[in-house]
Design an enzyme around this catalytic site. Structure first.
Site, PDB file in Angstrom:
ATOM      1  N   ASP A  93      -8.098  -5.546  -3.783  1.00  0.00           N
ATOM      2  CA  ASP A  93      -6.748  -5.004  -3.927  1.00  0.00           C
ATOM      3  C   ASP A  93      -6.058  -5.665  -5.124  1.00  0.00           C
ATOM      4  O   ASP A  93      -6.717  -5.966  -6.123  1.00  0.00           O
ATOM      5  CB  ASP A  93      -5.979  -5.235  -2.616  1.00  0.00           C
ATOM      6  CG  ASP A  93      -4.929  -4.179  -2.352  1.00  0.00           C
ATOM      7  OD1 ASP A  93      -3.909  -4.180  -3.056  1.00  0.00           O
ATOM      8  OD2 ASP A  93      -5.125  -3.358  -1.434  1.00  0.00           O
ATOM      9  N   HIS A 102       1.002  -5.453  -2.772  1.00  0.00           N
ATOM     10  CA  HIS A 102       0.217  -4.560  -1.918  1.00  0.00           C
ATOM     11  C   HIS A 102      -0.895  -5.304  -1.189  1.00  0.00           C
ATOM     12  O   HIS A 102      -1.067  -5.177   0.035  1.00  0.00           O
ATOM     13  CB  HIS A 102      -0.356  -3.440  -2.789  1.00  0.00           C
ATOM     14  CG  HIS A 102      -0.989  -2.324  -2.023  1.00  0.00           C
ATOM     15  ND1 HIS A 102      -2.317  -2.306  -1.696  1.00  0.00           N
ATOM     16  CD2 HIS A 102      -0.462  -1.157  -1.547  1.00  0.00           C
ATOM     17  CE1 HIS A 102      -2.596  -1.185  -1.047  1.00  0.00           C
ATOM     18  NE2 HIS A 102      -1.486  -0.465  -0.950  1.00  0.00           N
ATOM     19  N   ASN A 115      -2.257   9.334   0.878  1.00  0.00           N
ATOM     20  CA  ASN A 115      -0.876   9.597   1.282  1.00  0.00           C
ATOM     21  C   ASN A 115      -0.310  10.892   0.706  1.00  0.00           C
ATOM     22  O   ASN A 115       0.887  10.985   0.465  1.00  0.00           O
ATOM     23  CB  ASN A 115       0.027   8.433   0.832  1.00  0.00           C
ATOM     24  CG  ASN A 115      -0.377   7.117   1.440  1.00  0.00           C
ATOM     25  OD1 ASN A 115      -0.982   7.060   2.501  1.00  0.00           O
ATOM     26  ND2 ASN A 115      -0.046   6.032   0.759  1.00  0.00           N
ATOM     27  N   SER A 130      -2.554   2.806   3.478  1.00  0.00           N
ATOM     28  CA  SER A 130      -2.942   1.460   3.041  1.00  0.00           C
ATOM     29  C   SER A 130      -2.714   0.444   4.144  1.00  0.00           C
ATOM     30  O   SER A 130      -3.461  -0.528   4.269  1.00  0.00           O
ATOM     31  CB  SER A 130      -2.124   1.042   1.818  1.00  0.00           C
ATOM     32  OG  SER A 130      -2.462   1.778   0.682  1.00  0.00           O
TER      33      SER A 130
END
Length: 594
Positions: A183, A216, A305, A372
């Site tokens: 990530d 994130h 998403n 996520s």
């Protein structure tokens, strides 16, 4: 934190020297979905590295390309990333390489961007009970904000969480299990993460400092394995598993296929059991799939998403055909698909909480929405299973998770399992301690005396029964007398040496009113309708007109004949609203039942 291997330090130095000069071109041009001037090429096995190098050198020379990443750096045999001159476009360069018989495939170095956080949540849970049988409730002060772990918001709908407190009564994870968070990096100094973070790697800046400058990755890491029961912050799904920070996204949330491949190969070499991928795109990359297929780890990937049907518009890497990928969509506090989540009756495996999710942020805590956030719930659950069953491979863990979801009929068209993640059920299936029971009789009129018989395995030491009517027992084989009509769900919780197992059977005991014969309603013409019937054998005669099924004519007839029913019919057989008498409330309830 543990040190990275020497081989990776050397590789980092090599990467830095090779790529620093071209890193300024990593960001895609506006409107482009690949890194300008970069192509990923994979050569066929020509029998030796020398032969591959010779073919690659020849092809590169023909168009004036330079090698950026060798196959040694990429970690995949025969795979290279090249920089082509400005005189040739990336699509033309791709076609040039693909036309050679020794090239398996060539593709642009695609750009992938992290999902933009979709919003913030609020405190939605109050008053957790730390003494609930069969549960382990941690002392983290913000645990009541983590509805995805334990949701008391809508208990009538089954909580809509992953049953984490029940799972923790079986396992809180093992430090031998490594979850790689590929990530934007992780705040490895965070008060609620530091003790569970390993030394990772930063492929954006090519050094050993995978500090998160985006947020994130830290949010995902906290959901997976925040340090738990430490009177600080939040709880993680797996209290003790280790987080391996792998930074492949920069501060703006941008990465590319080459960086992701190197991150995945690094995670493999560091022994990651589970690789958590809360990102993706609609672009199919053969190179990225090759990297995933080269590992034995379980890949947990977000479904995206966009609100799209992934069966129609695939999303990768979640959509790759792979035995060790789990594709995860997002559910909300009411066990519904969130407004933003992608779905797919074939391509999305299951849902997990993904809205109003509270977790760690660099130096802080906060809420985020997105698939996520759903991914790390599954990654953490996989870590709990791996802790209990170290010998299980990725396929076994995946099958265990998918075969033990909380199924909801309204989710059947949104994902392949038709359900939402449950962390407790797969753990209970691998335990030697398994709760089970039977009862006799399971149906009858009041007063109904039921004998419950424990059929659990594993030699439990304690038993806790709930009978669905507010009464409980700690006997092994209790009897219980039911005095009110209704359908009752039974729960048995057994325990032994700190472990527990739960068996629950919904609407298991069916208690009917005392039987009394009913009379036919007059038809107003001097005759009578057929005698009402009890088609579902629940003691209530819903079929008022006696034609064999429930329809709108039945409440209409009851409305017309309510005075007759009040005077002539037995109360219990027509008391649909459980008021204790026959009245217009029963008509309304019967309409609702239709």
């Amino acid at each position: 934190m543990e040190r990275v291997s020497v081989s990776w330090i050397l590789r980092a130095c090599l990467l830095f020297m090779l790529i620093t000069a071209v890193w300024g071109g990593v960001q895609a041009e506006q409107g482009s979905d690949y890194v300008p001037g970069e192509v990923i090429v994979r050569y066929a096995n020509l029998g030796s590295g020398t032969a591959v190098a010779s073919v690659a050198s020849s092809l590169n020379a023909q168009i004036g390309a330079e090698t950026i990443y060798t196959d040694e750096v990429m970690g995949i045999n025969g795979m290279q990333v090249v920089k082509v001159p400005d005189t040739i476009s990336v699509p033309d360069a791709v076609q040039f390489y693909k036309s050679n018989e020794h090239v398996l495939y060539a593709e642009p170095n695609y750009v992938i961007t992290l999902p933009t956080p979709l919003g913030k949540g609020e405190n939605i849970i109050q008053g957790l009970d730390s003494e609930t049988p069969g549960m382990t409730i941690p002392n983290d002060p913000d645990f009541d904000l983590q509805w995805g772990l334990y949701n008391t918001l809508n208990s009538s709908a089954g909580r809509a969480d992953i049953s984490a407190p029940e799972a923790w009564n079986i396992s809180t994870g093992s430090s031998d299990v490594i979850v790689a968070v590929v990530d934007s990096g992780v705040d490895y100094n965070h008060e609620d993460l530091a003790a569970n973070c390993l030394k990772g790697f930063d492929f954006v800046n090519y050094d050993e400092d995978p500090m998160d400058d985006n947020g994130h990755g830290t949010h995902c890491a906290g959901i997976i394995s925040a340090v738990t029961d430490n009177s600080i912050g939040i709880a993680g799904v797996s209290w003790n598993s280790k987080i391996l920070p792998v930074k492949v996204f920069d501060a703006t949330g941008v990465s590319n296929t080459a960086l992701e491949i190197m991150g995945i190969v690094y995670a493999k070499e560091q022994g990651a059991n589970i690789i958590s991928c809360s990102w993706g795109s609609h672009i199919y990359s053969e190179a990225l799939k090759d990297a995933i297929d080269s590992t034995d780890a379980l890949f947990v990937c977000s479904a995206g998403n966009d609100g799209y049907d992934n069966d129609e518009i695939p999303y990768y890497p979640a959509g790759y055909n792979s035995a060790h990928i789990i594709s995860v969509g997002a559910s909300d506090e009411y066990d519904m698909l969130t407004w933003f989540s992608n779905y797919g009756a074939v391509s999305v495996d299951l849902l997990a909480p993904g809205q109003n999710i509270y977790s760690t942020l660099p130096g802080d805590y906060g809420f985020m929405d997105g698939t996520s956030m759903s991914v790390p719930f599954v990654s953490g659950t996989a870590a709990l299973i791996k802790s209990e069953k170290p010998g299980y491979d990725a396929g076994q863990i995946k099958n265990l998770i998918l075969n033990s979801v909380d199924q909801k009929f309204w989710l059947n068209s949104t994902c392949a399992t038709g359900g939402r993640l449950n962390a407790y059920k797969p753990l209970s299936l691998v335990l030697p301690l398994n709760a089970d029971f039977k009862a006799e009789p399971v149906s009858g009129t009041i007063p109904l005396n039921v004998q419950f018989v424990d059929m659990s395995s594993g030699e439990p030491e304690t038993w806790h029964w709930t009978f669905g009517d507010g009464f409980e027992s700690t006997l092994q084989n209790p009897t219980h007398l039911y005095m009110k009509p209704g359908k009752y769900s039974i729960t048995l919780t057994i325990s032994k040496e700190g472990l527990s197992s739960i068996a629950e059977k919904e609407n298991f005991i069916h208690v009917k009113p005392p039987y009394q014969p009913v009379k036919a309603f007059p038809d107003g013409k001097g005759g009578f309708y057929p005698v009402p019937t009890d088609a579902d054998d629940d003691g209530l005669f819903e079929d008022i007109n006696g034609n064999g099924w429930l329809e709108y004519e039945d409440p209409k007839l009851l409305f017309d004949q309510i005075l007759f029913a009040m005077k002539e019919e037995p109360i219990g057989q027509f008391d649909f609203d459980k008021s204790g008498f026959i009245g217009f409330g029963d008509v309304v309830k019967l309409y609702q039942m239709v």
